[in-house]
Write a protein that holds these residues in place. Structure first.
Motif, mmCIF file in Angstrom:
data_model
loop_
_atom_site.group_PDB
_atom_site.id
_atom_site.type_symbol
_atom_site.label_atom_id
_atom_site.label_comp_id
_atom_site.label_asym_id
_atom_site.label_seq_id
_atom_site.Cartn_x
_atom_site.Cartn_y
_atom_site.Cartn_z
ATOM 1 N N PHE A 93 0.861 -1.186 0.000
ATOM 2 C CA PHE A 93 0.000 0.000 0.000
ATOM 3 C C PHE A 93 0.896 1.234 0.000
ATOM 4 N N LYS A 94 1.342 1.632 -1.205
ATOM 5 C CA LYS A 94 2.230 2.770 -1.360
ATOM 6 C C LYS A 94 1.574 3.811 -2.252
ATOM 7 N N PRO A 95 2.076 5.060 -2.236
ATOM 8 C CA PRO A 95 1.441 6.100 -3.050
ATOM 9 C C PRO A 95 1.359 5.766 -4.540
ATOM 10 N N ASN A 96 2.372 5.084 -5.072
ATOM 11 C CA ASN A 96 2.376 4.822 -6.513
ATOM 12 C C ASN A 96 2.078 3.372 -6.880
ATOM 13 N N PHE A 97 1.962 2.491 -5.885
ATOM 14 C CA PHE A 97 1.696 1.084 -6.198
ATOM 15 C C PHE A 97 0.886 0.425 -5.085
ATOM 16 N N GLU A 98 -0.065 -0.408 -5.532
ATOM 17 C CA GLU A 98 -0.915 -1.141 -4.597
ATOM 18 C C GLU A 98 -1.090 -2.565 -5.097
ATOM 19 N N LEU A 99 -0.894 -3.527 -4.207
ATOM 20 C CA LEU A 99 -1.157 -4.927 -4.508
ATOM 21 C C LEU A 99 -2.139 -5.430 -3.466
ATOM 22 N N ARG A 100 -3.256 -5.993 -3.919
ATOM 23 C CA ARG A 100 -4.286 -6.392 -2.974
ATOM 24 C C ARG A 100 -4.831 -7.774 -3.330
ATOM 25 N N THR A 101 -5.403 -8.415 -2.319
ATOM 26 C CA THR A 101 -6.166 -9.633 -2.517
ATOM 27 C C THR A 101 -7.577 -9.368 -2.015
ATOM 28 N N GLY A 102 -8.503 -10.210 -2.416
ATOM 29 C CA GLY A 102 -9.878 -9.995 -1.986
ATOM 30 C C GLY A 102 -10.719 -11.241 -2.143
ATOM 31 N N ALA A 103 -11.837 -11.254 -1.427
ATOM 32 C CA ALA A 103 -12.809 -12.332 -1.528
ATOM 33 C C ALA A 103 -14.196 -11.709 -1.519
ATOM 34 N N ASN A 104 -15.098 -12.320 -2.252
ATOM 35 C CA ASN A 104 -16.435 -11.767 -2.415
ATOM 36 C C ASN A 104 -17.476 -12.876 -2.324
ATOM 37 N N PHE A 105 -18.479 -12.654 -1.487
ATOM 38 C CA PHE A 105 -19.660 -13.513 -1.485
ATOM 39 C C PHE A 105 -20.759 -12.726 -2.183
ATOM 40 N N ALA A 106 -21.193 -13.212 -3.332
ATOM 41 C CA ALA A 106 -22.130 -12.457 -4.162
ATOM 42 C C ALA A 106 -23.416 -13.233 -4.387
ATOM 43 N N MET A 107 -24.472 -12.477 -4.663
ATOM 44 C CA MET A 107 -25.756 -13.060 -5.016
ATOM 45 C C MET A 107 -26.267 -12.379 -6.271
ATOM 46 N N PHE A 108 -26.719 -13.193 -7.226
ATOM 47 C CA PHE A 108 -27.276 -12.707 -8.476
ATOM 48 C C PHE A 108 -28.732 -13.169 -8.558
ATOM 49 N N PHE A 109 -29.628 -12.248 -8.889
ATOM 50 C CA PHE A 109 -31.055 -12.553 -8.885
ATOM 51 C C PHE A 109 -31.596 -12.561 -10.312
ATOM 52 N N SER A 110 -32.370 -13.581 -10.625
ATOM 53 C CA SER A 110 -33.019 -13.714 -11.927
ATOM 54 C C SER A 110 -34.528 -13.790 -11.744
ATOM 55 N N GLU A 111 -35.253 -13.265 -12.723
ATOM 56 C CA GLU A 111 -36.714 -13.290 -12.686
ATOM 57 C C GLU A 111 -37.242 -14.340 -13.668
ATOM 58 N N TYR A 112 -38.241 -15.112 -13.212
ATOM 59 C CA TYR A 112 -38.896 -16.097 -14.052
ATOM 60 C C TYR A 112 -40.401 -15.854 -14.019
ATOM 61 N N ASP A 113 -40.959 -15.710 -15.208
ATOM 62 C CA ASP A 113 -42.393 -15.458 -15.337
ATOM 63 C C ASP A 113 -43.115 -16.792 -15.555
ATOM 64 N N THR A 114 -43.919 -17.203 -14.602
ATOM 65 C CA THR A 114 -44.645 -18.464 -14.694
ATOM 66 C C THR A 114 -45.970 -18.319 -15.437
ATOM 67 N N GLY A 115 -46.294 -17.092 -15.819
ATOM 68 C CA GLY A 115 -47.581 -16.829 -16.430
ATOM 69 C C GLY A 115 -48.606 -16.337 -15.439
ATOM 70 N N GLU A 116 -48.446 -16.759 -14.197
ATOM 71 C CA GLU A 116 -49.334 -16.319 -13.123
ATOM 72 C C GLU A 116 -48.641 -15.365 -12.162
ATOM 73 N N ASP A 117 -47.326 -15.522 -12.062
ATOM 74 C CA ASP A 117 -46.562 -14.696 -11.123
ATOM 75 C C ASP A 117 -45.114 -14.636 -11.583
ATOM 76 N N ILE A 118 -44.352 -13.672 -11.037
ATOM 77 C CA ILE A 118 -42.927 -13.548 -11.326
ATOM 78 C C ILE A 118 -42.151 -14.055 -10.115
ATOM 79 N N ILE A 119 -41.320 -15.065 -10.336
ATOM 80 C CA ILE A 119 -40.532 -15.667 -9.269
ATOM 81 C C ILE A 119 -39.113 -15.116 -9.324
ATOM 82 N N LEU A 120 -38.595 -14.690 -8.171
ATOM 83 C CA LEU A 120 -37.240 -14.168 -8.066
ATOM 84 C C LEU A 120 -36.341 -15.265 -7.504
ATOM 85 N N GLN A 121 -35.353 -15.682 -8.299
ATOM 86 C CA GLN A 121 -34.438 -16.745 -7.897
ATOM 87 C C GLN A 121 -33.046 -16.179 -7.675
#
Length: 242
Positions: A93-121
């Motif tokens: 972590f220096k003014p002109n250079f940075e080296l980092r590692t990271g980890a991410n727990f992510a969630m992605f949501f999709s919509e499905y139309d059943t014809g009667e309702d929209i389901i969020l998965q």
């Protein structure tokens, strides 16, 4: 592959932590971020998009070498699209250079139309990152990044994301108008024939001392075997920075 990457991540973290020295200049807790209204909702990997207007919030909570960098995206109907929970540690972590590692727990949501309702998965992903940033000056930088992206649920995809970005900020036009621009080149290697090389320029304009900016981003595949081909995508919006 996942186990070896996790072991490498833990080893680098422990090695860096054991050699870390106290840095009083970074002892304070810092918080900043931006909230933007987007016409087409570009994803963190801009080969993908929501395809409709979205609200996206990007935040950073940092103390010393650690930071928590969540990102949330919602459609204008207030249905969630993506939620990222990045935790980063800066090995260098220096003014002109940075080296980092990271980890991410992510969630992605999709919509499905059943014809009667929209389901969020929801679909869950765990991502590991290593990234380097070299700053030519306080206003220009070059970053290189690698993600190992791992889908956790049936139907999700996994793979690698290689990213290079050149950033240039605070380009003055007259006394009050500021421009910034970036050029992103990235390569995807994901399961299910989701491979390809893409280019994505971005420009933004703001007025000095006003925390608002207008931006435009485009993404064009240079070569890809994805079916159907993503094609040209663009996104414009207004961002509030704090």
């Amino acid at each position: 592959m996942r186990i070896s990457f996790c072991l490498l991540f833990i080893f680098i973290f422990k090695l860096s932590y054991s050699n870390e020295k106290a840095d009083s200049s970074n002892a304070k807790l810092k918080f900043n971020g931006n909230v933007s209204l987007n016409s087409n909702g570009m994803a963190p990997i801009p080969a993908f998009s929501l395809g409709k207007p979205a609200l996206i919030g990007i935040f950073t909570l940092q103390k010393k070498r650690f930071s928590y960098d969540p990102q949330i995206a919602y459609g204008l109907d207030f249905r969630p699209w993506t939620i990222d929970n990045w935790v980063h540690y800066r090995l260098i972590f220096k003014p002109n250079f940075e080296l980092r590692t990271g980890a991410n727990f992510a969630m992605f949501f999709s919509e499905y139309d059943t014809g009667e309702d929209i389901i969020l998965q929801s679909q869950q992903y765990i991502t590991f990152e290593i990234a380097g940033i070299y700053r030519f000056s306080p206003k220009s930088s070059l970053s290189l990044m690698y993600w190992s992206d791992n889908g956790q649920d049936p139907g999700t995809i996994s793979g690698s994301f290689y990213n290079m970005v050149y950033d240039r900020t605070e380009i003055k036009i007259g006394k009050a108008v500021l421009f910034s621009c970036s050029l992103q080149l990235f390569y995807l290697a994901y399961t299910g024939n989701n491979d390809g090389l893409f280019i994505s320029p971005r420009v933004a304009a703001s007025v000095k001392n006003i925390p608002l900016s207008l931006f435009f981003q485009a993404t064009q595949p240079l070569t890809t075997n994805t079916e159907p081909t993503p094609g040209f995508r663009w996104n414009a919006g207004l961002a509030y920075m704090f």
